[in-house]
Design a protein around this motif. Sequence first.
Motif, PDB file in Angstrom:
ATOM      1  N   ARG A 200       6.299  -7.205 -12.514  1.00  0.00           N
ATOM      2  CA  ARG A 200       5.610  -6.245 -11.655  1.00  0.00           C
ATOM      3  C   ARG A 200       5.367  -4.980 -12.469  1.00  0.00           C
ATOM      4  O   ARG A 200       6.312  -4.389 -12.988  1.00  0.00           O
ATOM      5  CB  ARG A 200       6.445  -5.918 -10.415  1.00  0.00           C
ATOM      6  N   TRP A 201       4.110  -4.583 -12.578  1.00  0.00           N
ATOM      7  CA  TRP A 201       3.731  -3.459 -13.423  1.00  0.00           C
ATOM      8  C   TRP A 201       2.998  -2.386 -12.618  1.00  0.00           C
ATOM      9  O   TRP A 201       2.243  -2.705 -11.691  1.00  0.00           O
ATOM     10  CB  TRP A 201       2.784  -3.918 -14.531  1.00  0.00           C
ATOM     11  N   ARG A 202       3.199  -1.145 -13.010  1.00  0.00           N
ATOM     12  CA  ARG A 202       2.305  -0.060 -12.591  1.00  0.00           C
ATOM     13  C   ARG A 202       1.456   0.327 -13.794  1.00  0.00           C
ATOM     14  O   ARG A 202       1.976   0.721 -14.841  1.00  0.00           O
ATOM     15  CB  ARG A 202       3.073   1.152 -12.073  1.00  0.00           C
ATOM     16  N   ILE A 203       0.155   0.194 -13.638  1.00  0.00           N
ATOM     17  CA  ILE A 203      -0.805   0.509 -14.698  1.00  0.00           C
ATOM     18  C   ILE A 203      -1.480   1.826 -14.324  1.00  0.00           C
ATOM     19  O   ILE A 203      -2.123   1.926 -13.268  1.00  0.00           O
ATOM     20  CB  ILE A 203      -1.850  -0.610 -14.841  1.00  0.00           C
ATOM     21  N   ALA A 204      -1.326   2.827 -15.157  1.00  0.00           N
ATOM     22  CA  ALA A 204      -1.843   4.161 -14.848  1.00  0.00           C
ATOM     23  C   ALA A 204      -2.845   4.605 -15.907  1.00  0.00           C
ATOM     24  O   ALA A 204      -2.613   4.415 -17.113  1.00  0.00           O
ATOM     25  CB  ALA A 204      -0.701   5.168 -14.757  1.00  0.00           C
ATOM     26  N   PHE A 205      -3.937   5.209 -15.459  1.00  0.00           N
ATOM     27  CA  PHE A 205      -4.938   5.797 -16.341  1.00  0.00           C
ATOM     28  C   PHE A 205      -4.965   7.298 -16.095  1.00  0.00           C
ATOM     29  O   PHE A 205      -4.955   7.741 -14.934  1.00  0.00           O
ATOM     30  CB  PHE A 205      -6.329   5.223 -16.058  1.00  0.00           C
ATOM     31  N   THR A 206      -5.029   8.093 -17.159  1.00  0.00           N
ATOM     32  CA  THR A 206      -5.104   9.545 -17.022  1.00  0.00           C
ATOM     33  C   THR A 206      -6.196  10.103 -17.933  1.00  0.00           C
ATOM     34  O   THR A 206      -6.471   9.575 -19.013  1.00  0.00           O
ATOM     35  CB  THR A 206      -3.770  10.229 -17.370  1.00  0.00           C
ATOM     36  N   GLY A 207      -6.829  11.185 -17.455  1.00  0.00           N
ATOM     37  CA  GLY A 207      -7.871  11.843 -18.229  1.00  0.00           C
ATOM     38  C   GLY A 207      -7.890  13.328 -17.927  1.00  0.00           C
ATOM     39  O   GLY A 207      -7.025  13.852 -17.223  1.00  0.00           O
ATOM     40  N   VAL A 208      -8.918  14.010 -18.454  1.00  0.00           N
ATOM     41  CA  VAL A 208      -8.968  15.470 -18.301  1.00  0.00           C
ATOM     42  C   VAL A 208      -9.564  15.884 -16.971  1.00  0.00           C
ATOM     43  O   VAL A 208      -9.367  17.015 -16.505  1.00  0.00           O
ATOM     44  CB  VAL A 208      -9.764  16.108 -19.464  1.00  0.00           C
ATOM     45  N   GLY A 209     -10.347  15.001 -16.338  1.00  0.00           N
ATOM     46  CA  GLY A 209     -10.965  15.337 -15.070  1.00  0.00           C
ATOM     47  C   GLY A 209     -12.096  16.336 -15.234  1.00  0.00           C
ATOM     48  O   GLY A 209     -12.475  16.714 -16.342  1.00  0.00           O
ATOM     49  N   GLY A 210     -12.662  16.759 -14.117  1.00  0.00           N
ATOM     50  CA  GLY A 210     -13.740  17.745 -14.150  1.00  0.00           C
ATOM     51  C   GLY A 210     -14.589  17.676 -12.904  1.00  0.00           C
ATOM     52  O   GLY A 210     -14.282  16.959 -11.936  1.00  0.00           O
ATOM     53  N   HIS A 211     -15.677  18.435 -12.926  1.00  0.00           N
ATOM     54  CA  HIS A 211     -16.597  18.467 -11.795  1.00  0.00           C
ATOM     55  C   HIS A 211     -17.459  17.202 -11.811  1.00  0.00           C
ATOM     56  O   HIS A 211     -17.928  16.772 -12.868  1.00  0.00           O
ATOM     57  CB  HIS A 211     -17.485  19.716 -11.908  1.00  0.00           C
ATOM     58  N   SER A 212     -17.701  16.640 -10.646  1.00  0.00           N
ATOM     59  CA  SER A 212     -18.407  15.356 -10.589  1.00  0.00           C
ATOM     60  C   SER A 212     -19.856  15.462 -11.047  1.00  0.00           C
ATOM     61  O   SER A 212     -20.444  14.458 -11.471  1.00  0.00           O
ATOM     62  CB  SER A 212     -18.346  14.782  -9.170  1.00  0.00           C
ATOM     63  N   TRP A 213     -20.476  16.674 -11.002  1.00  0.00           N
ATOM     64  CA  TRP A 213     -21.836  16.850 -11.510  1.00  0.00           C
ATOM     65  C   TRP A 213     -21.840  17.406 -12.923  1.00  0.00           C
ATOM     66  O   TRP A 213     -22.440  16.842 -13.831  1.00  0.00           O
ATOM     67  CB  TRP A 213     -22.626  17.776 -10.577  1.00  0.00           C
ATOM     68  N   ALA A 214     -21.112  18.511 -13.102  1.00  0.00           N
ATOM     69  CA  ALA A 214     -21.138  19.189 -14.402  1.00  0.00           C
ATOM     70  C   ALA A 214     -20.466  18.378 -15.497  1.00  0.00           C
ATOM     71  O   ALA A 214     -20.807  18.509 -16.675  1.00  0.00           O
ATOM     72  CB  ALA A 214     -20.477  20.569 -14.285  1.00  0.00           C
ATOM     73  N   ASN A 215     -19.517  17.568 -15.128  1.00  0.00           N
ATOM     74  CA  ASN A 215     -18.764  16.784 -16.130  1.00  0.00           C
ATOM     75  C   ASN A 215     -18.923  15.284 -15.868  1.00  0.00           C
ATOM     76  O   ASN A 215     -17.967  14.516 -15.950  1.00  0.00           O
ATOM     77  CB  ASN A 215     -17.280  17.159 -16.077  1.00  0.00           C
ATOM     78  N   ALA A 216     -20.168  14.900 -15.598  1.00  0.00           N
ATOM     79  CA  ALA A 216     -20.435  13.526 -15.162  1.00  0.00           C
ATOM     80  C   ALA A 216     -20.079  12.480 -16.208  1.00  0.00           C
ATOM     81  O   ALA A 216     -19.791  11.327 -15.867  1.00  0.00           O
ATOM     82  CB  ALA A 216     -21.897  13.377 -14.771  1.00  0.00           C
ATOM     83  N   THR A 217     -20.087  12.844 -17.497  1.00  0.00           N
ATOM     84  CA  THR A 217     -19.764  11.851 -18.532  1.00  0.00           C
ATOM     85  C   THR A 217     -18.285  11.834 -18.907  1.00  0.00           C
ATOM     86  O   THR A 217     -17.871  11.076 -19.788  1.00  0.00           O
ATOM     87  CB  THR A 217     -20.590  12.119 -19.805  1.00  0.00           C
ATOM     88  N   THR A 218     -17.504  12.676 -18.252  1.00  0.00           N
ATOM     89  CA  THR A 218     -16.063  12.676 -18.511  1.00  0.00           C
ATOM     90  C   THR A 218     -15.455  11.335 -18.094  1.00  0.00           C
ATOM     91  O   THR A 218     -15.740  10.833 -16.998  1.00  0.00           O
ATOM     92  CB  THR A 218     -15.373  13.817 -17.725  1.00  0.00           C
ATOM     93  N   PRO A 219     -14.658  10.712 -18.945  1.00  0.00           N
ATOM     94  CA  PRO A 219     -14.055   9.415 -18.593  1.00  0.00           C
ATOM     95  C   PRO A 219     -13.308   9.477 -17.258  1.00  0.00           C
ATOM     96  O   PRO A 219     -12.537  10.414 -17.013  1.00  0.00           O
ATOM     97  CB  PRO A 219     -13.112   9.134 -19.759  1.00  0.00           C
ATOM     98  N   ASN A 220     -13.563   8.493 -16.423  1.00  0.00           N
ATOM     99  CA  ASN A 220     -13.076   8.497 -15.046  1.00  0.00           C
ATOM    100  C   ASN A 220     -11.955   7.466 -14.872  1.00  0.00           C
ATOM    101  O   ASN A 220     -12.198   6.252 -14.963  1.00  0.00           O
ATOM    102  CB  ASN A 220     -14.237   8.183 -14.104  1.00  0.00           C
ATOM    103  N   PRO A 221     -10.717   7.906 -14.600  1.00  0.00           N
ATOM    104  CA  PRO A 221      -9.613   6.957 -14.416  1.00  0.00           C
ATOM    105  C   PRO A 221      -9.823   5.988 -13.262  1.00  0.00           C
ATOM    106  O   PRO A 221      -9.401   4.824 -13.350  1.00  0.00           O
ATOM    107  CB  PRO A 221      -8.405   7.876 -14.159  1.00  0.00           C
ATOM    108  N   VAL A 222     -10.481   6.433 -12.188  1.00  0.00           N
ATOM    109  CA  VAL A 222     -10.698   5.532 -11.056  1.00  0.00           C
ATOM    110  C   VAL A 222     -11.685   4.428 -11.444  1.00  0.00           C
ATOM    111  O   VAL A 222     -11.523   3.265 -11.056  1.00  0.00           O
ATOM    112  CB  VAL A 222     -11.182   6.313  -9.817  1.00  0.00           C
ATOM    113  N   HIS A 223     -12.711   4.779 -12.224  1.00  0.00           N
ATOM    114  CA  HIS A 223     -13.624   3.747 -12.705  1.00  0.00           C
ATOM    115  C   HIS A 223     -12.883   2.725 -13.564  1.00  0.00           C
ATOM    116  O   HIS A 223     -13.112   1.516 -13.446  1.00  0.00           O
ATOM    117  CB  HIS A 223     -14.748   4.379 -13.526  1.00  0.00           C
ATOM    118  N   ALA A 224     -12.013   3.210 -14.439  1.00  0.00           N
ATOM    119  CA  ALA A 224     -11.242   2.295 -15.289  1.00  0.00           C
ATOM    120  C   ALA A 224     -10.349   1.393 -14.443  1.00  0.00           C
ATOM    121  O   ALA A 224     -10.254   0.185 -14.692  1.00  0.00           O
ATOM    122  CB  ALA A 224     -10.393   3.087 -16.278  1.00  0.00           C
TER     123      ALA A 224
END
Length: 405
Positions: A200-224
């Motif tokens: 049983r594993w917990r797989i976690a993704f983390t990133g820098v986050g940002g504004h959904s418009w201004a930082n649209a190309t920022t890697p998205n942990p939820v997408h991953a």
Amino acid sequence: MTTTDSGKNWLTPLLASWRAQRAWILEQQIAIARVAAPTGNESERAALLQQDWRNCGHHVTSDGAGNVIARVDPTATPHRTDGRPLVCLAHLDTVFDAAEPLAVRQDGTRTYCPGIGDNGRGLAAMSVLARILRQPDVRARLQRPIELVLTVGEEGEGNLRGATQWFDDASARGAMPVAAVAIDGPGDRTIVHHAVGSRRWRIAFTGVGGHSWANATTPNPVHAAGACIAAIARLADASRPYGVIAVTRMHGGEHLTGVPTHAWIDVDLRSLDPERLRTMAGEVERIVRRAALDASQHTPAQALRYTITTLGDRPAGMIDEQHPLVIAAAAATRAVGRVPQSASASTDANVPLSRGIPAIAIGAGGSGSAAHTANEWYDDTDSDIGIERLLRLIVALGTAERLSG
């Protein structure tokens, strides 16, 4: 298995007396189910049963994990045994947290309550065993000690903690048992001698986050995490029937209009085959790496990080259908008019099976369904058949001169 008393006529009146105790056993089962025992917080239920066993005349101890332990020694000197005990285990904990209402509702022969079957029934059966094994007729015929163990941490994230502690301690003492029987839930037919291994594993993704418009190309942990779930679902389809993979929980994001800084999913991998389990785990790791890379392709300087945390690691194991322990369980099942059925499951028996110790898990009579849900129910119809099967088996194993072929 070599027995010392082929007739077993002395057992008949003892079994008959317990057939008449169905109502009392159900009362004990309900009383146990009413006491909360979340994994990691089983102390109140443990204290209830510890006192019950002391009232029966047992010397009761506990270990570092919080397991409740009673040992029954033969009153006569065994002739040809090596002194290794038979161990019977039943788990104290439930999957429900302390806030779960434990209201009991009865409808005809059915009793509804979270944990009423798993493992209220197994614990009530251990109360019966605690009494049976104090009987002079039984103790005088025992060829080996019998240890009764109520274990903590069997469910979910408990990761078989109590059983692992008991077998670790037995190994350290040089007193590993000759065999183990886990008593888990209702039932009077199945014999679990294949232990399902799991990770049983917990797989976690983390990133820098940002504004959904201004930082649209920022890697998205939820997408991953979403890509990971989709790929794991495809792997799960390809792995059946020899392996099972399920995403069981997920969480992520902070607010509606922001690129999240985190997301996680929980994954449950299971197989009877340890090698297949390792292979599936390797495939999931590759999926996680690919999901993180793909989500970061537009802004590699802000690449997502990922972690895989182990929440549970249960070993697999098995004994053959022709092993003397399985044969003894099948004989006890036929003796009560039931047809034995081989089965696989994840129980306290996983621990001894993974260490080369013969072990099975069986139910303790009656029937039930909806385990691990608030709608769990138990039906007491013909429950005395399962209790008789259990008693026949434990007495046969305890009084046999040899448990090997």
